[in-house]
Each structure stands twice: as structure tokens, then as C-alpha cells.
Scaffold this active site. Structure first.
Site, short mmCIF file in Angstrom:
data_model
loop_
_atom_site.label_atom_id
_atom_site.label_comp_id
_atom_site.label_asym_id
_atom_site.label_seq_id
_atom_site.Cartn_x
_atom_site.Cartn_y
_atom_site.Cartn_z
N TYR A 94 0.71 -1.14 -0.12
CA TYR A 94 -0.28 0.52 -0.10
C TYR A 94 1.21 1.01 0.34
CZ TYR A 94 1.08 -1.13 5.03
OH TYR A 94 1.26 -1.03 6.04
N GLU B 206 9.35 -8.04 5.18
CA GLU B 206 7.98 -7.93 6.20
C GLU B 206 8.53 -9.66 6.56
OE1 GLU B 206 5.63 -6.36 7.25
OE2 GLU B 206 5.77 -4.74 5.99
O1 0X9 Z 1 3.58 0.12 6.75
C1 0X9 Z 1 5.08 0.15 7.20
O2 0X9 Z 1 5.51 0.93 7.97
C2 0X9 Z 1 4.94 -1.60 6.66
N1 0X9 Z 1 3.91 -2.54 6.96
S1 0X9 Z 1 4.27 -2.56 8.25
O3 0X9 Z 1 2.61 -4.09 8.26
N2 0X9 Z 1 4.83 -3.61 8.86
O4 0X9 Z 1 3.75 -1.42 9.30
C3 0X9 Z 1 6.35 -1.64 5.15
C4 0X9 Z 1 6.69 -0.27 5.32
C5 0X9 Z 1 6.78 -0.57 3.10
N3 0X9 Z 1 7.74 0.68 2.94
C6 0X9 Z 1 6.96 2.50 2.95
N4 0X9 Z 1 5.38 1.91 2.85
N5 0X9 Z 1 7.61 3.23 2.33
ZN ZN Z 2 6.30 -2.84 10.99
#
Ligand code: 0X9
Ligand code: ZN
Length: 435
Positions: A370, A393
Site C-alpha cells: 500500500y 516483512e
Molecule cells: O506500513 C509499514 O510501515 C510497513 N508495514 S507494517 O505492517 N510492518 O507496518 C511497510 C512499509 C513499506 N514501505 C513503505 N511504505 N515505504
Molecule cells: Zn512494521
């Protein structure tokens, strides 16, 4: 009728990832809370559904891929309303965890930990507390001065020291390439710090042994920076008060809600984009300004000091087994996307050699996960201009994960980081922004 109109009223705001209740600082047992896995193949509907769910529940996972469910943690007082909404709109869902309180008490002895001494010997048979990890890092540095150096990066909001450990002998002097690994930016993702410390332990072993194993020779040819627990306040809070806490523990002016999502707070292009919020009560609160948080500042400063050498940036999260590349703030791919995917695939293939049943989904965060701006992976690539930047992840289907998974997942990541080292060692020096 009343409940329905409350639902509609809330849904209209369309805020995403909003905390379900202001239970800051209180102990949350999670008794009667459920995790629901909600299915929807309709891309357009999915985002609306997520926003609606977020008004009543904590959105744990929202994968872009329509084949994957949206996982939400719902408190007992919302469950009836949420299920009714899902049923009346013909959304399919499973009750993934029947009673979260029971699960975390049986799997993790959650809630009893406050009474337990927090300083114990380092092992990988359980999830360790901050003090244990800190003391262990100090011990490694004291015992191995020829190839380790403890870096005091700064202090957290609650004044905990933020450590990174440098491992390596800089065989090429200033030209020695390096790999950066951090863990624990999200408090509840307990498998992340354990995996980072597992890798750190293997690194120390390899340098001690001066291993002649071909792959481990590659390990010895680069320098390593490992910061296994970069959000210690949040992490401790997940042990003592709220197992599903995500953010740091900042106080927010004008609000009783605490915490900033450190993975939305980086000073980088795209700050504020996508699944980010300017509301302090949100789980994805981006903070009052870019790099407002002492943790982000301290880690960023340390990385910038070594950015000319660091060729691979790796940040460990959970859950779901995704190997994500930049960008996360946009669906647009960087011009070196293929190069990023090639190395990510090498990492995932190495993991498969250790565990053939493990499959990582690989792709850019914005395209397959996302959109969310202000994250450390985008910062490492766009601001620090590090050639490779990945968010991993780690596996699992919940932030709560069996401690029996610590060693297997550690072994898998150890295999993958050796591939990162091999690539770092052969990669040219110099900035490589590839925007
Ligand atoms: O949302 C996040 O920060 C990450 N997933 S989590 O479920 N561990 O919180 C993904 C981050 C991916 N990177 C970016 N969106 N830049
Ligand atoms: Zn995270």
C-alpha cells in the site's frame, strides 16, 4: 438503527488506521478481542472497507493484493457492529483469533512479564526485553574489540540508549562496503528484533572463527551495522501494557494519545502520502513534522555518517513474508527497479534453500503493499542515496508469533543477508539515488 448511524457517521470521515480506544498507559488484557480476516477481491471497495473498519478496529494488515485478507483487531464493544456491517454488505470474513487475550497469555505469558526480572541471559528461545539486548550488545563489544564497535546513536523519548553495533575489520579501509540492518521500529513486531539479534550473533561467530566457508568469506569482506531495537520504548510498552502497540511513546501536544509511527516520520520525499495520518490518536501518526522524533533523528544521523559505504539498507518488520523495495510513497517504480528485484530475489531464494516451504512475495512497497510515505526504506534510498533499500516483512500471520519460530526465521534471514553482503562487496561506491 442508532448503531448503524454511528457506523455511517464514522465511516464518512474516512480516516485510516485510527486507534480504536484511548487506552494509553493502561494495561490492556485483550480479553474478548478478536482478529478478523476480511476478504474482498474488489480493489476499489477494499480501500473504503479498510477506512470503515479502521474506525472501530485496529487494521493490522492491509495488503494490496486482493487475494490476501485484511486483518483487523476488534475490541468486544465493536465486534457486533463490525460483523453486522460485513454481513449486510456481503463481505466474507473469518474469525482468525477467537480471543486475543487468551492467545497472548498462553503463547507469550503476556501480562506476567511486568513481575519478571527483565535482565536475563540472551537466548533465542524467547523474546528478550530491551535491557537484556542492551547488556548483551555491550558485552559483545567489550569482549571483541578487534572487530566490533558499539555506537551510541542517541536516546529514545523515554531516555533509553539507542545502540547499533558495527562488526567488521574494514579490510578496504574507507572503501569497505557495508550492510545496514535495523529491527524493532514497530513495537509489536517482536520477530524483528529477535531476527536482527540472531543475525548479529551469527556475524560475531563468523568474525571470531574467521570462517573459511565461501559464503562467510563474503560476510568478512564487508562491514556491518546492526541496530536490532530502534523503538525500545514502544517495545517495552508491548511487554508491559499493550501487546499491539505500534508507535514510539512520544507525548503529543493537544492530545491525550501518545506515540508517533516512526515509519512515517522520516525526512524524505513523499512524507505524508498514503496510509499516514496527521491525527495523534492514529496508529500511523506521522508526527508534528518530518524527523520530529529523537529515534528517527538518531538513527538517520548514524546512517548518514556511513552512507558512502552502506550499499544495502535492510529494515526488518512483520508479518506476511514480503520482501519490499522502494518506493513506498508512490506506485511509480524507481528507474533501477529491476536491479532491486534481482537482489531481493536472491535473498528470497537463499531463504528457500534453508526452508523450501517459505515463499516471499517480492515487489515495490507502493505497488504490491500500500502507499505510505515517510518510511525508512524510502529515506534510505532517496535521502541517504543508498543503492539498495528493502523492507522485509518477516513470516507469520500475526504480530504475536510462537517463540519456536525465532531460530528458524533467524536461520533463514542469515542465509539472505549473506547474499546482501556478496552484492554490497561488489557494488561501486558513490551515491546512487536512482530517483
Ligand atoms: O506500513 C509499514 O510501515 C510497513 N508495514 S507494517 O505492517 N510492518 O507496518 C511497510 C512499509 C513499506 N514501505 C513503505 N511504505 N515505504
Ligand atoms: Zn512494521
Amino acid at each position: 438503527m442508532m448503531r448503524l448511524s454511528v457506523w455511517l457517521l464514522f465511516s464518512c470521515f474516512g480516516l485510516s488506521f485510527v486507534n480504536t480506544s484511548p487506552y494509553d498507559d493502561v494495561f490492556e488484557s485483550y480479553d474478548g478481542h478478536q482478529i478478523l480476516s476480511v476478504h474482498s477481491n474488489d480493489k476499489a471497495k477494499r480501500e473504503t472497507l479498510r477506512d470503515a473498519l479502521a474506525e472501530n478496529c485496529d487494521v493490522l494488515k492491509f495488503p494490496h493484493a486482493t487475494a490476501r485478507p485484511i486483518d483487523v483487531l476488534c475490541p468486544p464493544e465493536s465486534l457486533h457492529r463490525v460483523k453486522r456491517h460485513l454481513d449486510s454488505n456481503s463481505y466474507k470474513y473469518d474469525v482468525k483469533v477467537e480471543d486475543v487475550g487468551v492467545k497472548i497469555r498462553t503463547e507469550e505469558s503476556y501480562g506476567t512479564r511486568k513481575k519478571r526480572a527483565s535482565v536475563l541471559d540472551m537466548t533465542w528461545t524467547d523474546f528478550q526485553r530491551y535491557e537484556t539486548i542492551k547488556n548483551w550488545m555491550e558485552k559483545i563489544a567489550a569482549e571483541n574489540p578487534s572487530f566490533t564497535q558499539l555506537i551510541d546513536m542517541g536516546r529514545s523519548v523515554e531516555n533509553r540508549v539507542l545502540y547499533a553495533l558495527k562488526i567488521g575489520t574494514s579490510p578496504l579501509g574507507n572503501e569497505t562496503r557495508a550492510v545496514w540492518i535495523d529491527g524493532g521500529i514497530h513495537a509489536r513486531e517482536w520477530i524483528s528484533p529477535t531476527t536482527a539479534t540472531f543475525v548479529l550473533n551469527e556475524l560475531v561467530r563468523a568474525f571470531k572463527e574467521q570462517s573459511s566457508d565461501c559464503k562467510e568469506k563474503g560476510v568478512l569482506s564487508v562491514d556491518w551495522y546492526v541496530a536490532p531495537l530502534i523503538n525500545p520504548d514502544g517495545y517495552e510498552y508491548t511487554h508491559t501494557n499493550q501487546r499491539y502497540w505500534r508507535k514510539n511513546r512520544s507525548t503529543n501536544s493537544g492530545s491525550t494519545c501518545r506515540g508517533v509511527d516512526l515509519n512515517r516520520n522520516w525526512n524524505v520525499v513523499g512524507y505524508g502520502a498514503g496510509a499516514t495520518s496527521d491525527q495523534p490518536c492514529s496508529d500511523v501518526f506521522k508526527g508534528p513534522s518530518k524527523e520530529s522524533e529523537p529515534e528517527t533523528k538518531a538513527i538517520g544521523k548514524t546512517i548518514l555518517e556511513h552512507k558512502d559505504n552502506i550499499r544495502v539498507y535492510l529494515t526488518l518488520h512483520s508479518y506476511g513474508a514480503y520482501w519490499l523495495s522502494a518506493w513506498g510513497y508512490t506506485r511509480t517504480l524507481p528507474k533501477d527497479h529491476e536491479k532491486q528485484i534481482t537482489l531481493a530475489t536472491r535473498g528470497a531464494d537463499a531463504i528457500k534453500c534453508v526452508n523450501p516451504s517459505r515463499s516471499y512475495t517480492i515487489g515495490s512497497a507502493g505497488a504490491i503493499f500500500y502507499i505510505a510515505g515517510g518510511a525508512s526504506d524510502d529515506w534510505a534510498k532517496a535521502t541517504a542515496e543508498i543503492p539498495y533499500s528493502f523492507t522485509v516483512e518477516l513470516p507469520g500471520d500475526d504480530f504475536v508469533i510462537s517463540k519456536t519460530q525465532i531460530i528458524p526465521i533467524g536461520e533463514e534471514m542469515w542465509a539472505a543477508v549473506k547474499e546482501m553482503a556478496a552484492e554490497a562487496a561488489r557494488h561501486p561506491l558513490g551515491n546512487d539515488p536512482a530517483i
